[in-house]
Scaffold this motif. Structure first.
Motif, PDB file in Angstrom:
ATOM      1  N   ALA A  90      37.106 -66.208 -29.967  1.00 35.44           N
ATOM      2  CA  ALA A  90      38.562 -66.253 -30.077  1.00 35.44           C
ATOM      3  C   ALA A  90      39.198 -65.115 -29.294  1.00 35.44           C
ATOM      4  O   ALA A  90      40.417 -64.990 -29.252  1.00 35.44           O
ATOM      5  N   GLY A  91      38.350 -64.255 -28.725  1.00 37.65           N
ATOM      6  CA  GLY A  91      38.883 -63.120 -27.968  1.00 37.65           C
ATOM      7  C   GLY A  91      39.495 -62.066 -28.852  1.00 37.65           C
ATOM      8  O   GLY A  91      40.206 -61.188 -28.402  1.00 37.65           O
ATOM      9  N   ARG A  92      39.218 -62.189 -30.149  1.00 37.89           N
ATOM     10  CA  ARG A  92      39.758 -61.204 -31.065  1.00 37.89           C
ATOM     11  C   ARG A  92      38.948 -59.925 -30.978  1.00 37.89           C
ATOM     12  O   ARG A  92      37.759 -59.950 -30.725  1.00 37.89           O
ATOM     13  N   TYR A  93      39.591 -58.858 -31.221  1.00 36.22           N
ATOM     14  CA  TYR A  93      38.921 -57.564 -31.304  1.00 36.22           C
ATOM     15  C   TYR A  93      38.244 -57.162 -29.999  1.00 36.22           C
ATOM     16  O   TYR A  93      37.280 -56.440 -29.996  1.00 36.22           O
ATOM     17  N   ARG A 131      26.575 -42.063 -36.962  1.00 32.54           N
ATOM     18  CA  ARG A 131      28.018 -42.253 -36.984  1.00 32.54           C
ATOM     19  C   ARG A 131      28.367 -43.560 -36.296  1.00 32.54           C
ATOM     20  O   ARG A 131      27.822 -43.856 -35.232  1.00 32.54           O
ATOM     21  N   ILE A 132      29.239 -44.321 -36.898  1.00 28.47           N
ATOM     22  CA  ILE A 132      29.826 -45.458 -36.196  1.00 28.47           C
ATOM     23  C   ILE A 132      31.041 -44.901 -35.474  1.00 28.47           C
ATOM     24  O   ILE A 132      31.929 -44.318 -36.098  1.00 28.47           O
ATOM     25  N   LEU A 133      31.031 -45.019 -34.159  1.00 27.31           N
ATOM     26  CA  LEU A 133      32.099 -44.395 -33.377  1.00 27.31           C
ATOM     27  C   LEU A 133      33.299 -45.333 -33.293  1.00 27.31           C
ATOM     28  O   LEU A 133      33.148 -46.532 -33.029  1.00 27.31           O
ATOM     29  N   VAL A 134      34.462 -44.770 -33.514  1.00 26.26           N
ATOM     30  CA  VAL A 134      35.685 -45.561 -33.538  1.00 26.26           C
ATOM     31  C   VAL A 134      36.712 -44.879 -32.643  1.00 26.26           C
ATOM     32  O   VAL A 134      36.820 -43.651 -32.629  1.00 26.26           O
ATOM     33  N   ARG A 135      37.417 -45.694 -31.880  1.00 25.02           N
ATOM     34  CA  ARG A 135      38.549 -45.158 -31.130  1.00 25.02           C
ATOM     35  C   ARG A 135      39.685 -46.154 -31.295  1.00 25.02           C
ATOM     36  O   ARG A 135      39.472 -47.358 -31.128  1.00 25.02           O
ATOM     37  N   ASP A 136      40.823 -45.614 -31.659  1.00 23.48           N
ATOM     38  CA  ASP A 136      42.001 -46.463 -31.717  1.00 23.48           C
ATOM     39  C   ASP A 136      41.789 -47.666 -32.644  1.00 23.48           C
ATOM     40  O   ASP A 136      42.080 -48.800 -32.280  1.00 23.48           O
ATOM     41  N   ASP A 137      41.259 -47.388 -33.822  1.00 23.47           N
ATOM     42  CA  ASP A 137      41.049 -48.415 -34.850  1.00 23.47           C
ATOM     43  C   ASP A 137      40.022 -49.471 -34.488  1.00 23.47           C
ATOM     44  O   ASP A 137      39.936 -50.497 -35.156  1.00 23.47           O
ATOM     45  N   ALA A 138      39.267 -49.259 -33.427  1.00 28.16           N
ATOM     46  CA  ALA A 138      38.267 -50.253 -33.053  1.00 28.16           C
ATOM     47  C   ALA A 138      36.932 -49.562 -32.801  1.00 28.16           C
ATOM     48  O   ALA A 138      36.881 -48.438 -32.290  1.00 28.16           O
ATOM     49  N   VAL A 139      35.880 -50.253 -33.155  1.00 29.25           N
ATOM     50  CA  VAL A 139      34.531 -49.731 -32.947  1.00 29.25           C
ATOM     51  C   VAL A 139      34.264 -49.564 -31.455  1.00 29.25           C
ATOM     52  O   VAL A 139      34.619 -50.434 -30.651  1.00 29.25           O
ATOM     53  N   VAL A 140      33.642 -48.452 -31.079  1.00 28.40           N
ATOM     54  CA  VAL A 140      33.240 -48.291 -29.675  1.00 28.40           C
ATOM     55  C   VAL A 140      31.748 -48.029 -29.539  1.00 28.40           C
ATOM     56  O   VAL A 140      31.232 -47.967 -28.430  1.00 28.40           O
ATOM     57  N   ALA A 156      26.943 -47.475 -26.733  1.00 31.52           N
ATOM     58  CA  ALA A 156      28.307 -47.997 -26.679  1.00 31.52           C
ATOM     59  C   ALA A 156      28.290 -49.492 -26.926  1.00 31.52           C
ATOM     60  O   ALA A 156      27.413 -50.195 -26.413  1.00 31.52           O
ATOM     61  N   ALA A 157      29.211 -49.952 -27.734  1.00 35.34           N
ATOM     62  CA  ALA A 157      29.358 -51.397 -27.973  1.00 35.34           C
ATOM     63  C   ALA A 157      30.672 -51.617 -28.696  1.00 35.34           C
ATOM     64  O   ALA A 157      31.075 -50.803 -29.519  1.00 35.34           O
ATOM     65  N   PRO A 158      31.343 -52.720 -28.386  1.00 35.27           N
ATOM     66  CA  PRO A 158      32.623 -52.986 -29.059  1.00 35.27           C
ATOM     67  C   PRO A 158      32.451 -53.603 -30.438  1.00 35.27           C
ATOM     68  O   PRO A 158      33.434 -53.835 -31.113  1.00 35.27           O
ATOM     69  N   ASP A 180      26.641 -55.227 -26.094  1.00 35.80           N
ATOM     70  CA  ASP A 180      27.755 -56.027 -26.617  1.00 35.80           C
ATOM     71  C   ASP A 180      27.893 -55.811 -28.118  1.00 35.80           C
ATOM     72  O   ASP A 180      28.979 -55.918 -28.672  1.00 35.80           O
ATOM     73  N   ALA A 181      26.759 -55.577 -28.765  1.00 38.94           N
ATOM     74  CA  ALA A 181      26.793 -55.383 -30.214  1.00 38.94           C
ATOM     75  C   ALA A 181      25.602 -54.540 -30.636  1.00 38.94           C
ATOM     76  O   ALA A 181      24.544 -54.577 -29.997  1.00 38.94           O
ATOM     77  N   ILE A 182      25.820 -53.785 -31.696  1.00 39.13           N
ATOM     78  CA  ILE A 182      24.738 -52.981 -32.263  1.00 39.13           C
ATOM     79  C   ILE A 182      24.567 -53.391 -33.713  1.00 39.13           C
ATOM     80  O   ILE A 182      25.546 -53.536 -34.445  1.00 39.13           O
ATOM     81  N   VAL A 183      23.322 -53.602 -34.097  1.00 38.93           N
ATOM     82  CA  VAL A 183      23.018 -53.917 -35.488  1.00 38.93           C
ATOM     83  C   VAL A 183      22.380 -52.669 -36.102  1.00 38.93           C
ATOM     84  O   VAL A 183      21.439 -52.115 -35.538  1.00 38.93           O
ATOM     85  N   ILE A 184      22.915 -52.242 -37.221  1.00 38.12           N
ATOM     86  CA  ILE A 184      22.346 -51.086 -37.905  1.00 38.12           C
ATOM     87  C   ILE A 184      21.495 -51.581 -39.067  1.00 38.12           C
ATOM     88  O   ILE A 184      21.995 -52.268 -39.962  1.00 38.12           O
ATOM     89  N   GLY A 185      20.224 -51.240 -39.039  1.00 41.99           N
ATOM     90  CA  GLY A 185      19.325 -51.618 -40.125  1.00 41.99           C
ATOM     91  C   GLY A 185      18.405 -52.747 -39.712  1.00 41.99           C
ATOM     92  O   GLY A 185      18.867 -53.819 -39.311  1.00 41.99           O
TER      93      GLY A 185
END
Lengths: 534, 395
Positions: free
Chosen positions: A524-527, A268-277, A288-290, A6-11
């Motif tokens: 909020a269902g954003r992003y 690399r932080i992977l991005v597709r269509d202006d959103a993190v993937v 993979a994570a949004p 669901d999420a990736i933390v870098i560092g």
């Protein structure tokens, strides 16, 4: 191979671990990626010579905001308060020591400057009241100057009320102190030069400027947030070890099911269509994570890990303008015996600040302006083995010197072995003056220039601060104006390192706020990514 | 002191009425004759030679040249073939136009960008993190536009070859005599025409060669007035006239998106990330607030207004630039930004911004004219752009 989270933390420093643990507690499936084999970032303990280890920095615990302590159940972590706080040499074999107890300090000052002694208790109380206001600012997102929503305006209003509650005198003092130079601040209060220098040195921590620069008053207050009442330097040390906080949060993260991938860097932080993937790791693995919370510094996050084409050039420009300007070198000493401080040996439990004059501090900064290393750097030395004997073999000690100013970028030449060792010699010479006979007890020495810090901890320009703590780079301007609320301009990307509000020296402060922001957006269902057509 | 173009030694003696003007810091001819009629006629009926050296030009080369341009402009540069030229606007993050110009692909990793405004800083800001070199070649490269129905014949006379093979919006490298040139089939007139790019040091000999080759075809040096009229007929926008750069406009209301300037066709929906993409996607879905359209001012209506004063209609033979209110049903629905009398179409034409529902072709509107110091309204009709689009332009 792709693994989904669901999420990736870098560092995996304090902020990254706090962010991961906070997300884990909220039921988010989190992976944390750390490029070193060991967690902790600048707080990790590493061996620098056979039998001798040191924390990445000077072992100060920093200020863990109460929100983070409560939020992650870290109440059991015990701390030694700093006492004494700071000592400056005033003559060969003589020192002025400032203690946590203002009465005791006043007595020490009274031997040299009775008028200053009388003023000391009130000075300390005042700076602590002012720092207390910052503490309030630091536990939420930065105040939003463009606020129009009722929630944000309400917050601003409450801050305004809190500011008023300081009372007229303190409110004026706060507004006056923040942009002031720390030199003016201490000259205003005191006459005795070593006292002034002892306090002022706290206002130039990890800055490229000296005490005559504007905004150094703020820096003094910033690093006093969370310091015990009466202390003018240092927030204390974790009883259980320099990495006790990191270990506790890592354990909490593990309990909450956070997957930890260490010894592999994010590439690399992977991005597709202006959103993190997701995130691609140095070994080619794709996670993979949004959502991604980057707890590395903003320049590394946005200029190295992200393909620049995803960012507005205006944002890129602003990120490139962030001042990092690492200027602090660290020298670690393995000591056969404790440095000789005679009857004042207790002072080694605090910081020994080797520059007893304001001009000495300023001159140390002068060279850095022109890309050169100070001939006589300002050095602050601590002896962590007095708290944690296990860092050295029995009866032996570790001393850590923080030395300013040694700029990351040299005008002439580049950092190499010779320059590194020359810096080490200069630092040792300064410490020898403050603590006569110091060098004769040194058995090992490791010099970390800002260049080395950059390599070792992945810090842009070797800046431990993730971005200099200047007035134009704090609060709603940290990391850059318009993007200070922990969300970055790519959907699903958050900044949770010290390069975000509230900044350095506050373990978990930014990581916690970034995690909270992420969770709010998620609720909020954003992003949320729509499933791609297959 | 304004800069002089590399063709100045040839153009200066021809500007008999000293009708100079400023263009991108250069001194150029508004017209060579006191009046632009003959020059305009050359564009539409013979062949005109126009000094376009003041254009800002940038050479962009390196492994990430495509990525730089593609992230900057609204068209898909990844699909631009070698030897192809794209006309394109570029936007800020809010999807408002900063400038418009052409992107010419000279080689795999080599492009030339032209722009109306200095663009070096913006290019550098867009190039952060990319492996690409940007050079300002505005001064070292001179350029001439050879425009008009006989342009191809003149070019063939000056540089023998099969010029029908050079398609619309393509370019090739060749020589005129011994002068190396790049010839692109592009222009700002909406007619058959070419733009010829040359090392500034060889500018004067190129001028002489083209004038000599064109003499039998009636080649005519042509200034900005005539060019302006031609571009109005062709429905081509001009920065600082028909729109303001998002980098310069002091308020958002003065900024325009590509959709608001009739350039929706130049905004790729399929390409990778570029400045303004998110905002433009939203706008594409929602539809623009403004339409950019042509207006034909009705002759009978104009004639009647002037007849009240026993005058014949006063016509803008030299095209105007400004802001003229446009009304419908008694309310202002927009404004025209350039206009002029088209000798070819025998019509008073204008380019106008109209609020979205009022810009539909055939919509009757009222156009403000000042007749004998009094503001009046003439009938006008919305006309799709361009007004004039001859087959020879692309053929």
């Amino acid at each position: 191979m792709t693994v989904a989270f669901d999420a990736i933390v870098i560092g995996g420093g304090p902020n990254g671990l706090v962010a991961a643990a906070a997300l884990g507690r909220a039921g988010v499936r989190v992976a944390l990626v750390e490029r070193a084999s060991q967690l902790g970032g600048q707080a990790r303990v590493e061996a620098f010579a056979p039998g001798f280890s040191a924390p990445g920095d000077d072992g100060d615990s920093g200020w863990v905001p109460p929100t983070v302590v409560r939020g992650l159940g870290l109440g059991g972590l015990a701390r030694h308060d700093p006492d004494p706080c700071v000592t400056v040499p005033i003559a060969s074999g003589a020192w002025l020591t400032l203690w946590a107890d203002p009465t005791r300090t006043a007595a020490a000052i009274a031997r040299h400057a009775p008028a200053d002694a009388a003023r000391w208790p009130e000075f300390v109380r005042r700076v602590h009241r002012l720092a207390g206001f910052l503490a309030r600012l630091y536990q939420g997102p930065p105040p939003d100057v463009d606020a129009t929503g009722p929630g944000e305006l309400g917050r601003l209003l409450r801050l305004g009320v809190a500011l008023r509650r300081l009372g007229r005198d303190d409110m004026v003092a706060l507004l006056r102190t923040l942009p002031m130079s720390v030199r003016e601040l201490v000259e205003d209060a005191f006459e005795y030069e070593p006292l002034r220098a002892a306090v002022a040195a706290g206002g130039v921590r990890d800055l490229r400027q000296g005490p005559r620069s504007g905004g150094t008053g703020f820096v003094l207050l910033h690093y006093l947030v969370g310091a015990p009442a009466g202390a003018v330097r240092g927030r204390g040390r974790w009883r259980a070890g320099p990495d006790a906080f990191v270990a506790a949060v890592a354990a909490e993260a593990a309990r909450r099911g956070v997957t930890i991938r260490s010894a592999v860097a994010a590439r690399r932080i992977l991005v597709r269509d202006d959103a993190v993937v997701g995130v691609m790791l140095a070994d080619g693995t794709e996670l993979a994570a949004p959502r991604v919370v980057s707890c590395v510094d903003p320049a590394h996050t946005l200029l190295d890990l992200l393909d620049p084409v995803w960012l507005d050039p205006e944002v890129l420009h602003a990120v490139r303008q962030i001042k990092f300007r690492g200027c602090t070198a660290t020298v670690r000493y393995g000591m056969q015996r404790l440095p000789d401080a005679g009857a004042d040996a207790e002072m080694l439990r605090g910081v020994v600040s080797c520059t007893p004059t304001l001009d000495g501090l300023e001159r140390a900064a002068d060279a850095a302006k022109y890309g050169a290393v100070a001939e006589r750097p300002h050095v602050e030395i601590t002896v962590p083995t007095l708290t944690w004997p296990a860092l050295a073999p029995d009866g032996q000690h570790v001393a850590i010197a923080r030395a300013q100013y040694a700029p990351y970028t040299l005008r002439e030449g580049a950092w190499d072995h010779a320059r590194r060792e020359a810096l080490g010699d200069a630092v040792t010479a300064v410490v020898d003056e403050a603590l006569p006979g110091f060098s004769s007890r040194v058995v090992h020495r490791e010099v970390l220039t800002p260049r080395d810090l950059a390599d070792r901890y992945g810090l842009t320009e070797g800046a431990r601060s993730h971005g200099e703590l200047t007035l134009d780079q704090i609060l709603f301007m940290r990391p850059i104006s318009g993007w200070a609320h922990h969300a970055l301009p790519v959907r699903g990307l958050y900044l949770g390192g010290a390069g975000a509000h509230p900044g350095p020296g506050i373990p978990g402060g930014a990581g916690w706020l970034a995690a909270r922001r992420l969770l709010r957006d998620r609720r909020a269902g954003r992003y949320t990514l729509t499933t791609e057509r297959s | 002191m304004l800069n002089l173009t590399p063709f100045h030694p040839r153009t200066a003696p021809l500007v008999r009425a000293q009708t100079w003007r400023r263009w991108a810091g250069h001194q150029v001819a508004s017209a060579y004759d006191p009046h632009p009629d003959r020059e305009y006629a050359a564009i539409r009926a013979a062949v005109a030679l126009i000094d376009i050296s003041p254009l800002h030009k940038y050479h962009i080369h390196g492994p990430d040249a495509v990525r730089l341009l593609d992230r900057m402009v609204t068209r898909d540069v990844t699909r631009c073939a070698i030897g192809q030229v794209l006309y394109t606007p570029w936007c800020d993050a809010a999807g408002k136009i900063i400038d418009d110009g052409t992107v010419a692909r000279l080689d795999t990793d080599s492009f030339r960008l032209t722009s109306a405004e200095p663009t070096l800083r913006w290019l550098a800001m867009n190039a952060v993190g990319l492996d690409v070199t940007v050079e300002d070649v505005s001064r070292p490269i001179a350029a001439l536009a050879l425009q008009g129905p006989l342009a191809r014949a003149v070019l063939a006379a000056a540089s023998p070859g099969d010029w029908t093979a050079l398609r619309y919006f393509r370019l090739l490298h060749t020589r005129v005599g011994d002068i190396p040139v790049t010839v692109s089939r592009t222009g700002y007139t909406g007619d058959l025409g070419y733009e010829i790019w040359v090392d500034a040091a060889r500018a004067v000999p190129l001028w002489d060669a083209l004038m000599a080759a064109g003499a039998p075809y009636g080649i005519t040096p042509c200034g900005i007035w005539a060019l302006d009229l031609a571009r109005i007929e062709a429905g081509l926008i001009m920065l600082d006239v028909d729109y303001y750069s998002a980098h310069r406009a002091p308020i958002a209301a003065q900024m325009s998106s590509p959709f608001e300037l009739g350039l929706g066709w130049a905004v790729s929906d399929a390409k990778g990330p570029f400045n303004g993409r998110q905002a433009l996607r939203v706008e594409r879905r929602r539809g623009p607030e403004w339409d950019f359209v042509g207006l034909r001012v009705q002759w009978e209506s104009l004639e009647a207004l002037y007849a009240e004063h026993e005058l014949p209609p006063q016509l803008p033979i030299i095209p105007w630039r400004g802001s003229v209110p446009v009304y419908r049903d008694g309310h202002q629905v927009g404004y025209a930004t350039s206009g002029g009398w088209s000798p070819l179409l025998k019509q008073y034409l204008a380019l106008a911004h109209l609020r979205a529902p009022h810009g539909r072709p055939g919509m009757p509107v009222r156009f403000e004219v000042t007749v004998e110091h009094v503001r009046r309204q003439a009938d006008a009709v919305v006309h799709p752009l361009p007004f004039f689009d001859p087959e020879r332009k692309r053929a």
